[in-house]
Scaffold this motif. Structure first.
Motif, short mmCIF file in Angstrom:
data_model
loop_
_atom_site.label_atom_id
_atom_site.label_comp_id
_atom_site.label_asym_id
_atom_site.label_seq_id
_atom_site.Cartn_x
_atom_site.Cartn_y
_atom_site.Cartn_z
N PHE A 136 49.38 47.55 47.60
CA PHE A 136 49.43 49.01 47.57
C PHE A 136 48.95 49.59 48.90
CE2 PHE A 136 49.34 48.39 42.88
CZ PHE A 136 50.46 49.16 42.57
N LEU A 137 47.83 49.05 49.40
CA LEU A 137 47.31 49.52 50.68
C LEU A 137 48.23 49.16 51.83
CD1 LEU A 137 43.47 48.82 50.45
CD2 LEU A 137 44.55 51.02 50.88
N LEU A 138 48.79 47.94 51.79
CA LEU A 138 49.69 47.52 52.86
C LEU A 138 50.95 48.36 52.90
CD1 LEU A 138 49.38 43.62 52.58
CD2 LEU A 138 48.51 45.07 54.41
N GLN A 139 51.54 48.62 51.74
CA GLN A 139 52.76 49.42 51.68
C GLN A 139 52.49 50.86 52.11
OE1 GLN A 139 54.15 48.91 47.68
NE2 GLN A 139 55.10 46.93 48.08
N THR A 154 44.19 34.34 50.06
CA THR A 154 43.33 33.37 49.38
C THR A 154 42.89 33.85 48.00
OG1 THR A 154 41.32 34.27 50.39
CG2 THR A 154 42.49 32.53 51.61
N ALA A 155 43.13 35.13 47.72
CA ALA A 155 42.71 35.69 46.44
C ALA A 155 43.73 35.36 45.36
CB ALA A 155 42.52 37.20 46.57
N SER A 156 43.38 35.74 44.15
CA SER A 156 44.28 35.50 43.04
C SER A 156 45.51 36.39 43.15
CB SER A 156 43.56 35.76 41.71
OG SER A 156 43.13 37.10 41.64
N LEU A 157 46.54 36.06 42.37
CA LEU A 157 47.81 36.77 42.47
C LEU A 157 47.67 38.24 42.08
CD1 LEU A 157 50.83 36.53 43.06
CD2 LEU A 157 51.19 35.93 40.66
N ASN A 158 46.89 38.54 41.06
CA ASN A 158 46.71 39.94 40.63
C ASN A 158 46.06 40.77 41.73
OD1 ASN A 158 47.84 39.48 38.11
ND2 ASN A 158 45.88 38.89 37.19
N ILE A 159 45.07 40.20 42.39
CA ILE A 159 44.40 40.92 43.47
C ILE A 159 45.34 41.11 44.66
CG2 ILE A 159 42.49 40.81 45.12
CD1 ILE A 159 40.88 39.35 43.00
N GLN A 160 46.16 40.12 44.96
CA GLN A 160 47.14 40.26 46.04
C GLN A 160 48.10 41.41 45.77
OE1 GLN A 160 49.17 36.68 47.24
NE2 GLN A 160 47.36 35.39 46.88
N ASN A 204 36.09 42.03 38.96
CA ASN A 204 35.76 43.44 38.76
C ASN A 204 35.22 44.06 40.04
OD1 ASN A 204 36.57 43.42 36.07
ND2 ASN A 204 34.53 42.86 35.31
N VAL A 205 34.39 43.29 40.76
CA VAL A 205 33.86 43.79 42.04
C VAL A 205 34.99 44.05 43.03
CG1 VAL A 205 32.43 43.21 44.03
CG2 VAL A 205 31.63 42.67 41.73
N ILE A 206 35.93 43.11 43.09
CA ILE A 206 37.07 43.28 44.01
C ILE A 206 37.93 44.47 43.60
CG2 ILE A 206 39.15 42.18 44.90
CD1 ILE A 206 37.81 39.49 44.60
N TYR A 207 38.16 44.59 42.29
CA TYR A 207 38.96 45.72 41.80
C TYR A 207 38.31 47.05 42.16
CZ TYR A 207 41.71 42.41 39.01
OH TYR A 207 42.54 41.39 38.62
N LYS A 208 36.99 47.13 41.98
CA LYS A 208 36.28 48.38 42.32
C LYS A 208 36.37 48.68 43.81
CE LYS A 208 32.96 48.27 38.49
NZ LYS A 208 31.52 48.15 38.11
N ALA A 209 36.23 47.64 44.63
CA ALA A 209 36.33 47.84 46.08
C ALA A 209 37.72 48.32 46.47
CB ALA A 209 35.98 46.55 46.81
N LEU A 210 38.74 47.72 45.86
CA LEU A 210 40.12 48.12 46.16
C LEU A 210 40.39 49.55 45.71
CD1 LEU A 210 42.14 44.89 45.29
CD2 LEU A 210 42.01 46.01 47.52
#
Length: 401
Positions: free
Chosen positions: A358-361, A347-353, A243-249
């Motif tokens: 989205f940012l990379l594209q 190194t993160a999970s597949l969902n986070i990757q 959830n922390v990673i999702y919020k940061a993204l």
């Protein structure tokens, strides 16, 4: 809650108030001020073209009249467009306020204040340069008298020629009404210079804040995600950490989108104005460059070199400063892509990757500030405009010789 005074645009507000273009105070007195200033600018242009009615139309007269008249026409274009789109200026200010008020992190707020101070430094620096220019313009017609006093010569000097500034025809005795005509010409120049300074520094402030937004997006990607990934390696599969990673993204994507939208809006709303300014400015700069070349090389009408010199310096400075700030926006956007790419997202999970993609594209697409569909706001675009001016100057030189 951040107010307009906290955006470091108090100087910009003062400059806009001086020419009646501050969007929050549009009283009847301000409307009268706008009409008066617009009348001074336009009549100064008209009385230059009336010189064709009383003088023989030659190539030299054509160059002298159009070089100065088109310079003033640039001021009229910018003044008129900002006045007609004053609601857009207000909308951009309110949009910037909303973005700043939505920030909750102290570091992000300090970043926006830092870029606001950068915008203020641009304004202060350009104001000091303009003050020097104005001082020179005021004293220029009186330099022969000043030198006469300083050198203690007893030579009788007549009033300085009005042609030293503009080629004009007022259908009156120009020696008798010398000071009134001089006041009219100087007033038009000062209004135009104030217009360029006030509107130009406001656009610079908008783009500086956009750079701040890109930097916040970059920090959200680097600092927050690196922390989250470090914890994620220790707590693999932790729902709280995801959830922390999702919020940061989400925060990084939202801020990146806002930065792109705001910077593009700051330019796209004035595309028509920039189109006419580029076309008229290139022609005007070429003509003034030719006049300056004549004055300095062949000593042809050497007393008229000041106005072409200031016109060329002003236009080239406007090009390079504007394109440099636009280049900063592009560089800040590229920094977001580099930062996201360098994060150990693999190194993160597949969902986070998938979310990071989205940012990379988004960042792989070249983001640039397209100015009027003619050039891209960058240092390369500035060089392109300068080479165009030199090309037209070469054509004029070949025709004249």
């Amino acid at each position: 809650m951040i107010c307009i005074d906290s955006l470091h645009i108090s100087l910009n507000r003062t400059l806009l108030l001086s020419i009646g273009l501050w969007p929050y105070q549009q009283s009847n007195l301000v409307r009268f001020q706008i009409v008066l200033l617009f009348a001074i600018l336009t009549t100064c242009i008209i009385f230059q073209f009336t010189a064709f009615l009383t003088s023989k139309c030659t190539l030299d007269l054509f160059i002298n009249v159009f070089s100065s008249a088109l310079s003033l026409l640039l001021f009229v274009i910018q003044y008129t467009w900002f006045h007609r789109n004053i609601k857009i200026v207000k909308c951009l200010l309110e949009q910037l306020l909303n973005i700043c008020n939505d920030l909750t992190d102290e570091n992000e707020i300090s970043i926006m204040k830092e870029y606001g101070s950068y915008a203020k430094r641009y304004t202060v620096g350009l104001m000091l340069i303009v003050i020097i220019f104005v001082f020179i313009l005021i004293l220029y017609p009186f330099w022969p008298h000043i030198l006469d006093i300083l050198l203690s010569t007893n030579e009788s000097l007549s009033r300085p020629p009005l042609s030293g500034m503009f080629v004009t025809e007022y259908f009156v005795d120009q020696k008798k009404y010398f000071y009134l005509i001089l006041l009219h010409g100087n007033a038009a120049l000062f209004i135009g210079i104030a217009t360029v300074l006030a509107t130009g520094t406001l656009l610079i402030a908008y783009l500086q804040y956009a750079c701040g937004m890109f930097r916040i997006a970059r920090i959200a990607c680097s600092y927050r995600l690196k922390q989250a990934f470090a914890v994620d390696t220790l707590r693999k599969g932790s729902l709280q950490n995801k959830n922390v990673i999702y919020k940061a993204l989400i925060h990084a994507v939202d801020m990146h989108r806002e930065a792109m939208r705001f910077s593009d809006s700051s330019i796209s709303k004035f595309k028509v104005m920039f189109f006419f300014m580029i076309v008229v400015g290139v022609i005007s700069a070429s003509l003034n460059f030719f006049r300056l070349f004549q004055a300095l090389t062949f000593r042809y009408d050497a007393e008229r070199f000041l106005l072409p010199l200031l016109s060329v310096i002003t236009y080239i400075s406007y090009i390079f400063i504007g394109d440099y700030v636009a280049q900063e926006v592009m560089d800040h956007n590229n920094d977001v892509f580099v930062t996201v790419y360098n994060i150990q997202w693999y190194t993160a999970s597949l969902n986070i990757q998938k979310m990071i993609l989205f940012l990379l594209q988004r960042s792989t697409k070249i983001f640039s500030l397209n100015i009027a569909g003619l050039i891209v706001g960058s240092l390369e675009g500035a060089v392109t405009l300068l080479s165009t001016i030199l090309s037209y100057f070469t054509v004029l030189y070949s025709i004249r010789t």
